[in-house]
Design an enzyme around this catalytic site. Structure first.
Site, PDB file in Angstrom:
ATOM      1  CG  MET A   1      -1.921  -1.030   1.091  1.00 41.49           C
ATOM      2  SD  MET A   1      -3.120  -0.754  -0.281  1.00 41.49           S
ATOM      3  CE  MET A   1      -4.104  -2.139  -0.058  1.00 41.49           C
ATOM      4  CB  CYS A   2       0.949   4.231  -2.194  1.00 40.72           C
ATOM      5  SG  CYS A   2       1.254   3.127  -3.510  1.00 40.72           S
ATOM      6  NE  ARG A   3       0.125   4.523   3.490  1.00 39.05           N
ATOM      7  CZ  ARG A   3      -0.938   4.378   4.284  1.00 39.05           C
ATOM      8  NH1 ARG A   3      -1.175   4.490   5.713  1.00 39.05           N
ATOM      9  NH2 ARG A   3      -2.131   3.504   3.779  1.00 39.05           N
ATOM     10  CB  VAL A  86       6.066   7.500  -0.492  1.00 42.49           C
ATOM     11  CG1 VAL A  86       6.777   8.915  -0.476  1.00 42.49           C
ATOM     12  CG2 VAL A  86       5.170   7.441   0.356  1.00 42.49           C
ATOM     13  CG  ASN A 112      -3.082   3.547  -0.401  1.00 44.37           C
ATOM     14  OD1 ASN A 112      -2.535   2.334  -0.849  1.00 44.37           O
ATOM     15  ND2 ASN A 112      -3.067   3.720   0.918  1.00 44.37           N
TER      16      ASN A 112
END
Length: 264
Positions: A1-3, A86, A112
Site C-alpha cells: 500500500m502507498c502513502r 510515495v 492508494n
C-alpha cells in the site's frame, strides 16, 4: 500500500507536508504505521499548481528518503494546491511512468489501493478509452488506467460521478471475467481549483484517509496517515465517502458506485 498527502489552502511550502513534520511523507516512506507495508520505497512524486493551469510535476524511482533533490524542491516550492505520493508497488514495474501523481491536462491524480484481478480486465478497460486518452497512457498501473477511465466518463463535468462510474465499470468487468470484484480505493485528484478525495472499498476495508485544517480559514490537508501526534486535529474520513476542498472549506458526501446494470 502507498502513502500520500494532499493540500489546498493558502500557499505554503511543500516541505510542511513532505519533509518537515515528525511523521512527514518522507518519514512514512520508510516507516508507515497505518499500512500493511511499513516501507514505501518504489518511487515517489509530487504535483503542484502555480500560475499556469497545468501542474508542475517531479517523479523518480528512488525511495523518497534517499533523494536529496526532493527535500530541496520541497523547501523552495510554495503552492496553494499540491499532491505528494510515495509508492509501494502492487501493479506495474518500478519505473518513472508508474510513479504517482499522474497528470493529464490540468488534472492530477494519485491513488492508494488495488484492483484485484486487474490483468484480466486491463484490455477491456483500455478499449473504453478514446484514442487520445489511450495514447496518453504511459505506464502500466491500474491507478493510471482508472484515472484515464474517469476522464473518459466526464471528470471535467462531474468529478465524483465520473469516478463512481469508473469504479462501477471496474466492478462490473471483474464480476463478468472472474465472478468476483474487489476494489480498494483511496485517491486524491485535482483540477487546479478544487481538491477531491475518495475513500471506498467493495469489502469495506479501504486504505486509510484523514483530514485536518491547515493553511487559512478554508484550507485542509488530506493524508493517508496523520503527520503528527495531535490526535484531536485529525479526523478519519469514513468508508464510502467523497470529500472536496474548495473556497468554502471541506465538504463531504457519500460515494456509492452502482453496477451499470442497476443504473440502467
Amino acid at each position: 500500500m502507498c502513502r500520500w498527502a494532499a493540500y489546498r489552502g493558502e500557499p505554503l511550502y511543500l516541505e510542511e507536508l513532505v519533509s518537515s513534520p515528525a511523521h512527514s511523507l518522507i518519514e512514512q516512506s520508510h516507516c508507515a504505521t497505518r499500512a500493511k507495508t511499513a516501507t514505501n520505497g518504489d518511487g515517489f512524486g509530487i504535483a503542484w499548481y502555480g500560475d499556469r493551469p497545468e501542474p508542475g510535476r517531479y517523479r523518480d524511482i528512488l525511495p523518497a528518503w534517499s533523494d536529496c533533490n526532493l527535500k530541496s524542491l520541497a523547501r523552495q516550492i510554495r503552492s496553494p494546491l499540491f499532491l505528494a505520493h510515495v509508492r509501494a508497488a502492487t501493479h506495474g514495474a518500478t519505473r518513472r511512468d508508474n510513479c504517482h501523481p499522474f497528470v493529464q491536462g490540468h488534472w492530477s491524480f494519485m491513488h492508494n489501493g488495488q484492483i484485484s484481478g486487474f490483468e484480466r480486465i486491463r484490455r477491456h478497460m483500455e478499449g473504453m478509452l478514446s484514442d487520445a486518452l489511450f495514447e496518453a497512457r504511459n505506464g502500466t498501473t491500474d491507478s493510471e488506467l482508472l484515472f484515464l477511465l474517469a476522464l473518459q466518463f466526464g471528470l471535467d463535468t462531474d468529478p465524483f460521478q465520473a469516478m463512481e462510474k469508473a469504479i462501477a465499470t471496474v466492478e462490473d468487468l471483474s464480476l463478468e471475467k472472474s465472478g468476483e470484484a474487489l476494489v480498494r480505493f483511496t485517491a486524491a485528484y485535482s483540477n487546479g481549483r478544487e481538491l477531491y478525495a475518495v475513500r471506498y472499498a467493495t469489502d469495506h476495508k479501504p486504505p486509510t484517509l484523514y483530514a485536518a485544517p491547515m493553511g487559512g480559514k478554508t484550507g485542509y490537508c488530506l493524508v493517508s496517515e496523520p503527520l503528527n501526534d495531535e490526535v484531536d486535529t485529525w479526523v478519519e474520513i469514513p468508508d464510502g465517502s467523497a470529500v472536496v476542498v474548495g473556497a468554502d472549506g471541506l465538504q463531504a458526501t457519500l460515494f456509492r458506485p452502482k453496477a451499470l446494470s442497476e443504473a440502467a
